[in-house]
Design a protein around this motif. Structure first.
Motif, short mmCIF file in Angstrom:
data_model
loop_
_atom_site.label_atom_id
_atom_site.label_comp_id
_atom_site.label_asym_id
_atom_site.label_seq_id
_atom_site.Cartn_x
_atom_site.Cartn_y
_atom_site.Cartn_z
N THR A 200 43.14 92.28 49.16
CA THR A 200 43.47 92.73 47.82
C THR A 200 43.68 91.54 46.90
O THR A 200 43.88 90.41 47.36
N SER B 290 40.86 94.68 54.74
CA SER B 290 40.88 94.75 53.29
C SER B 290 41.60 93.53 52.75
O SER B 290 42.62 93.11 53.28
N ASP C 142 40.78 97.05 43.87
CA ASP C 142 41.89 96.23 44.36
C ASP C 142 41.44 94.94 45.04
O ASP C 142 42.25 94.07 45.29
#
Length: 173
Positions: free
Chosen positions: A151, A149, A126
């Motif tokens: 993506t 994170s 991702d």
């Protein structure tokens, strides 16, 4: 995914590239380059009017793929008139991640044995995951301090925002 890899490459390249020997913000830079056009040493001088004073030196080590695996920092000791070891950044690469460790020079052990911080960048299907760790000497283990994170969807939104900010002549305002 290609965008994430390129972003990481630009970040590492920004940390390791040598600037021209022009004073900027009170500092001047000079670099030694090897046959592969890779910076092997970079010198940072304090620009004090018309004079340059020693300040820092960085030595770089590369792997077979041309990636930086070690950046060793030295600071100028005015009394000894020589550079002394200060800290070291060490990169470790594998197929799905890159880790970066920061360690201080330990005079008694004469080694970079005093690891302080570690960052890990993991490539996922991702996007990219970032984890920052600090060394907990009481527990004798790395403690997670932050995790982020990114993506592919977030990158697409950033690209869409950048595209909408451009004018018809292609210049971002």
């Amino acid at each position: 995914m290609k965008t994430l890899v390129m972003t990481l490459i630009f970040a590492v390249n920004g940390m390791t590239s040598a600037a021209t020997p022009v004073a900027s913000n009170g500092f001047a830079y000079n670099a030694e380059v090897n046959d592969h056009n890779q910076v092997t040493s970079q010198y940072v001088y304090k620009a004090d009017g018309q004079y340059l004073e020693h300040h820092l030196k960085y030595d770089y080590t590369y792997d077979e793929a041309g990636r930086v695996v070690k950046k060793e920092a030295f600071r100028w000791d005015e009394i000894d008139r020589a550079y002394e070891r200060y800290y070291c950044l060490t990169w470790d690469y594998d197929a799905e991640s890159v880790s970066l460790e920061y360690a201080l020079w330990n005079e008694q052990e004469e080694a970079y044995s005093d690891a302080k911080q570690r960052a890990e960048y993991s490539f996922t299907c991702d996007g990219l995951n970032y984890q920052a760790y600090d060394w907990d000497s009481r527990r004798g283990e790395w403690q997670l301090q932050a995790e982020h994170s990114v993506t592919d969807d977030a990158l697409l939104l950033a690209e869409a925002d950048a595209a909408s900010a451009m004018t018809t002549d292609g210049i971002t305002r």
